[in-house]
Design an enzyme around this catalytic site. Structure first.
Site, PDB file in Angstrom:
ATOM      1  N   SER A   4       0.975  -1.561   0.148  1.00 17.81           N
ATOM      2  CA  SER A   4      -0.158  -0.247  -0.277  1.00 17.81           C
ATOM      3  C   SER A   4       0.702   0.958  -0.016  1.00 17.81           C
ATOM      4  O   SER A   4       2.003   1.478   0.287  1.00 17.81           O
ATOM      5  CB  SER A   4      -0.712  -0.013   1.219  1.00 17.81           C
ATOM      6  N   THR A  33      -9.285  -2.624   3.975  1.00 20.33           N
ATOM      7  CA  THR A  33      -9.263  -2.835   2.103  1.00 20.33           C
ATOM      8  C   THR A  33      -8.910  -4.544   2.292  1.00 20.33           C
ATOM      9  O   THR A  33      -9.806  -4.912   3.192  1.00 20.33           O
ATOM     10  CB  THR A  33      -7.448  -2.155   1.508  1.00 20.33           C
ATOM     11  N   GLY A  89      -6.007   5.213 -11.437  1.00 17.19           N
ATOM     12  CA  GLY A  89      -6.736   4.991 -10.393  1.00 17.19           C
ATOM     13  C   GLY A  89      -6.168   6.202  -9.448  1.00 17.19           C
ATOM     14  O   GLY A  89      -6.695   5.550  -7.968  1.00 17.19           O
ATOM     15  N   GLY A 139     -16.659  -4.619 -14.430  1.00 15.77           N
ATOM     16  CA  GLY A 139     -16.789  -4.897 -13.102  1.00 15.77           C
ATOM     17  C   GLY A 139     -17.667  -5.290 -11.504  1.00 15.77           C
ATOM     18  O   GLY A 139     -18.655  -4.427 -12.077  1.00 15.77           O
ATOM     19  N   ALA A 140     -18.196  -6.182 -10.598  1.00 14.59           N
ATOM     20  CA  ALA A 140     -19.047  -5.488 -10.070  1.00 14.59           C
ATOM     21  C   ALA A 140     -18.743  -6.175  -8.532  1.00 14.59           C
ATOM     22  O   ALA A 140     -19.686  -6.205  -7.338  1.00 14.59           O
ATOM     23  CB  ALA A 140     -20.324  -7.224 -10.267  1.00 14.59           C
ATOM     24  N   LYS A 161     -13.718  -5.206   3.558  1.00 14.68           N
ATOM     25  CA  LYS A 161     -14.588  -3.479   3.615  1.00 14.68           C
ATOM     26  C   LYS A 161     -16.415  -3.968   3.590  1.00 14.68           C
ATOM     27  O   LYS A 161     -16.970  -2.905   4.123  1.00 14.68           O
ATOM     28  CB  LYS A 161     -14.502  -3.050   2.357  1.00 14.68           C
ATOM     29  N   TYR A 210      -3.630   1.996 -10.180  1.00 12.56           N
ATOM     30  CA  TYR A 210      -3.222   3.031  -9.935  1.00 12.56           C
ATOM     31  C   TYR A 210      -2.024   3.358 -10.936  1.00 12.56           C
ATOM     32  O   TYR A 210      -1.360   4.406 -11.008  1.00 12.56           O
ATOM     33  CB  TYR A 210      -2.619   3.325  -8.639  1.00 12.56           C
ATOM     34  N   GLY A 249     -16.363  -4.943  -5.290  1.00 14.82           N
ATOM     35  CA  GLY A 249     -16.471  -3.232  -4.239  1.00 14.82           C
ATOM     36  C   GLY A 249     -16.108  -2.295  -4.604  1.00 14.82           C
ATOM     37  O   GLY A 249     -17.033  -1.158  -4.892  1.00 14.82           O
ATOM     38  N   ALA A 250     -14.975  -1.993  -5.317  1.00 15.69           N
ATOM     39  CA  ALA A 250     -15.019  -0.903  -6.452  1.00 15.69           C
ATOM     40  C   ALA A 250     -15.555  -0.485  -7.250  1.00 15.69           C
ATOM     41  O   ALA A 250     -16.516   0.988  -7.433  1.00 15.69           O
ATOM     42  CB  ALA A 250     -13.404  -0.950  -6.711  1.00 15.69           C
ATOM     43  N   ASP A 290     -14.373   6.238  -0.967  1.00 14.50           N
ATOM     44  CA  ASP A 290     -14.219   5.909  -2.129  1.00 14.50           C
ATOM     45  C   ASP A 290     -15.246   6.609  -2.861  1.00 14.50           C
ATOM     46  O   ASP A 290     -15.031   7.275  -4.469  1.00 14.50           O
ATOM     47  CB  ASP A 290     -14.452   4.188  -2.738  1.00 14.50           C
TER      48      ASP A 290
HETATM   49  P1  NAP Z   1     -12.945  -7.394  -5.315  1.00 12.17           P
HETATM   50  O1  NAP Z   1     -14.252  -6.919  -4.996  1.00 12.17           O
HETATM   51  O2  NAP Z   1     -12.099  -8.640  -5.872  1.00 12.17           O
HETATM   52  O3  NAP Z   1     -13.382  -7.703  -7.648  1.00 12.17           O
HETATM   53  C1  NAP Z   1     -12.412  -7.925  -8.111  1.00 12.17           C
HETATM   54  C2  NAP Z   1     -14.047  -7.873  -9.598  1.00 12.17           C
HETATM   55  O4  NAP Z   1     -12.822  -8.139 -10.424  1.00 12.17           O
HETATM   56  C3  NAP Z   1     -15.051  -8.522  -9.463  1.00 12.17           C
HETATM   57  O5  NAP Z   1     -15.741  -7.791 -10.659  1.00 12.17           O
HETATM   58  C4  NAP Z   1     -14.212 -10.006 -10.453  1.00 12.17           C
HETATM   59  O6  NAP Z   1     -14.965 -10.777 -11.473  1.00 12.17           O
HETATM   60  C5  NAP Z   1     -13.203  -9.250 -12.009  1.00 12.17           C
HETATM   61  N1  NAP Z   1     -12.059 -10.033 -12.159  1.00 12.17           N
HETATM   62  C6  NAP Z   1     -11.447 -10.437 -11.040  1.00 12.17           C
HETATM   63  N2  NAP Z   1     -10.635 -11.680 -11.395  1.00 12.17           N
HETATM   64  C7  NAP Z   1     -10.802 -11.357 -13.165  1.00 12.17           C
HETATM   65  C8  NAP Z   1     -10.676 -12.245 -14.535  1.00 12.17           C
HETATM   66  N3  NAP Z   1      -9.486 -12.881 -14.536  1.00 12.17           N
HETATM   67  N4  NAP Z   1     -11.020 -11.406 -15.127  1.00 12.17           N
HETATM   68  C9  NAP Z   1     -12.771 -10.993 -15.600  1.00 12.17           C
HETATM   69  N5  NAP Z   1     -12.810 -10.778 -14.281  1.00 12.17           N
HETATM   70  C10 NAP Z   1     -12.203 -10.442 -13.234  1.00 12.17           C
HETATM   71  O7  NAP Z   1     -11.895  -5.623  -6.084  1.00 12.17           O
HETATM   72  P2  NAP Z   1     -12.322  -4.191  -5.826  1.00 12.17           P
HETATM   73  O8  NAP Z   1     -11.661  -4.369  -4.668  1.00 12.17           O
HETATM   74  O9  NAP Z   1     -13.264  -4.019  -5.963  1.00 12.17           O
HETATM   75  O10 NAP Z   1     -10.586  -4.186  -6.618  1.00 12.17           O
HETATM   76  C11 NAP Z   1     -11.109  -3.755  -7.744  1.00 12.17           C
HETATM   77  C12 NAP Z   1      -9.720  -3.281  -9.036  1.00 12.17           C
HETATM   78  O11 NAP Z   1     -10.418  -1.735  -8.187  1.00 12.17           O
HETATM   79  C13 NAP Z   1      -8.008  -3.377  -7.900  1.00 12.17           C
HETATM   80  O12 NAP Z   1      -7.556  -3.816  -8.996  1.00 12.17           O
HETATM   81  C14 NAP Z   1      -8.398  -3.020  -7.574  1.00 12.17           C
HETATM   82  O13 NAP Z   1      -6.501  -1.879  -6.237  1.00 12.17           O
HETATM   83  C15 NAP Z   1      -9.137  -1.254  -7.279  1.00 12.17           C
HETATM   84  N6  NAP Z   1      -9.175  -0.144  -6.518  1.00 12.17           N
HETATM   85  C16 NAP Z   1      -8.515   1.015  -6.764  1.00 12.17           C
HETATM   86  C17 NAP Z   1      -9.228   2.370  -5.672  1.00 12.17           C
HETATM   87  C18 NAP Z   1      -7.969   3.260  -6.003  1.00 12.17           C
HETATM   88  O14 NAP Z   1      -8.314   3.511  -5.054  1.00 12.17           O
HETATM   89  N7  NAP Z   1      -8.094   3.889  -7.347  1.00 12.17           N
HETATM   90  C19 NAP Z   1      -9.960   1.751  -4.592  1.00 12.17           C
HETATM   91  C20 NAP Z   1     -10.312   0.634  -4.799  1.00 12.17           C
HETATM   92  C21 NAP Z   1     -10.146  -0.236  -5.843  1.00 12.17           C
HETATM   93  P3  NAP Z   1     -16.208 -11.391 -11.086  1.00 12.17           P
HETATM   94  O15 NAP Z   1     -16.951 -10.959 -10.045  1.00 12.17           O
HETATM   95  O16 NAP Z   1     -16.503 -12.281 -12.037  1.00 12.17           O
HETATM   96  O17 NAP Z   1     -15.165 -12.236  -9.936  1.00 12.17           O
END
Ligand code: NAP
Length: 289
Positions: free
Chosen positions: A15, A62, A244, A127-128, A66, A225, A130-131, A103
């Site tokens: 982080s 994180t 990001g 995507g679906a 969450k 990021y 947490g973010a 967020d």
């Molecule tokens: P999460 O809850 O684990 O969700 C992951 C998402 O990615 C789900 O929609 C998942 O699909 C999809 N995914 C993962 N592997 C995949 C693959 N091989 N093929 C297709 N889809 C895939 O994670 P999150 O917290 O939402 O974070 C998602 C991203 O956002 C990360 O890269 C994180 O670093 C970034 N983020 C950035 C910030 C920022 O401040 N910039 C804040 C939060 C998060 P399924 O539902 O099908 O598993």
């Protein structure tokens, strides 16, 4: 220097929040620091109890805690309750723990920083998780015209949209699609904004959708990021892009203000985050895989 806040998650080692928040404390002349608190799921209740009993200001939360942290807190702000996820905990002097979700506003501030107004816009959200929930909530409440959620597990896209719809009186066009759905090309062709909120691209190689669908009509945002293959493909076809980092900085700035009541030194935090990211990338490139 006393530790007054920290990051609860698993893993947390990479982080850049400590560098960013420590720069903000230093700018305000506060002899405080931000720690990393790696916390496996089984240890989460104990970690939250320790925070409550401490004299600290609070924490960030994180992956993967969450949502799991919610029942361990005393109350939630309306945004965290609606999104169903907490990324910031504020501890009061009485030891009450309030859950916030910075967020949502962090993402919307990052969009505005490049002059994008989401009102009446057509948006595709990849995507679906947490973010995506935080981003979808912010966009829906900003008055988008349409929101299409594309996810490998289509049921998660459908339940995200159903949950978001239950939080608003607005009536935008909502659609859940699988990445291989034949309607995706037309939906992206008529979109204004495309956001990658999947973790696809973290490896520096993979793309979350075919680059053939991208065009100069789009603003393409990747929550990762750094410059990803998606952002490179988008830039090469003339789209405006944003990674990001600005969302990370803005959600951190909002958390700092919630903990301290002081204005966040956003420029200082952005510069510190950027330097930390460059250092991490240097390490990644130097380390054998
Ligand atoms: P999460 O809850 O684990 O969700 C992951 C998402 O990615 C789900 O929609 C998942 O699909 C999809 N995914 C993962 N592997 C995949 C693959 N091989 N093929 C297709 N889809 C895939 O994670 P999150 O917290 O939402 O974070 C998602 C991203 O956002 C990360 O890269 C994180 O670093 C970034 N983020 C950035 C910030 C920022 O401040 N910039 C804040 C939060 C998060 P399924 O539902 O099908 O598993």
């Amino acid at each position: 220097m006393i530790v007054s806040v920290g990051l609860i998650g698993d893993p947390v080692a990479h982080s850049i929040s400590p560098v960013m928040q420590n720069a903000a404390f230093a700018q305000h002349g506060l002899a405080e620091s931000y720690a990393l608190w790696p916390t496996p799921a089984t240890k989460l209740p104990r970690r939250i109890a320790a925070l409550r009993e401490s004299s600290m200001r609070g924490a960030n939360v994180t992956i993967p805690h969450k949502t799991a942290v919610i029942p361990l807190l005393d109350d939630l702000d309306p945004t965290a309750a609606a999104v169903g996820a907490v990324n910031t905990i504020v501890r009061t002097t009485e030891g009450h723990l309030h859950g916030l979700n910075t967020d949502v506003r962090g993402f919307m501030r990052a969009l505005r920083s490049i002059g994008f107004d989401a009102t009446q816009r057509a948006v595709v959200l990849l995507g679906a998780g947490g973010a995506a929930r935080a981003v979808g909530y912010g966009l829906l409440h900003a008055g988008v015209e349409s929101l299409t959620v594309v996810n490998r597990t289509i049921e998660r896209a459908e339940s995200l949209l159903a949950d978001l719809l239950a939080t608003t009186e607005r009536d935008p066009q909502l659609l859940a699609l699988s990445p291989d759905d034949s309607r995706l090309a037309d939906v992206v062709a008529s979109a204004d904004l495309l956001i990658n909120a999947t973790s696809v691209g973290l490896d520096g190689v993979s793309l979350p959708l075919s680059p053939a669908l991208l065009g100069p009509h789009l603003l393409v945002v990747d929550l990762i990021y750094r410059t990803t293959p998606l952002l490179r493909a988008a830039e090469s076809c003339g789209a405006v892009t944003q990674d990001g980092l600005e969302m990370l900085v803005q959600q951190g700035a909002l958390a700092f203000e919630a903990w301290t009541g002081l204005p966040a030194p956003v420029e200082t935090m952005r510069a510190a985050a950027w330097r930390a990211l460059q250092a991490h990338q240097g390490e990644d490139e130097a380390s054998p895989r």
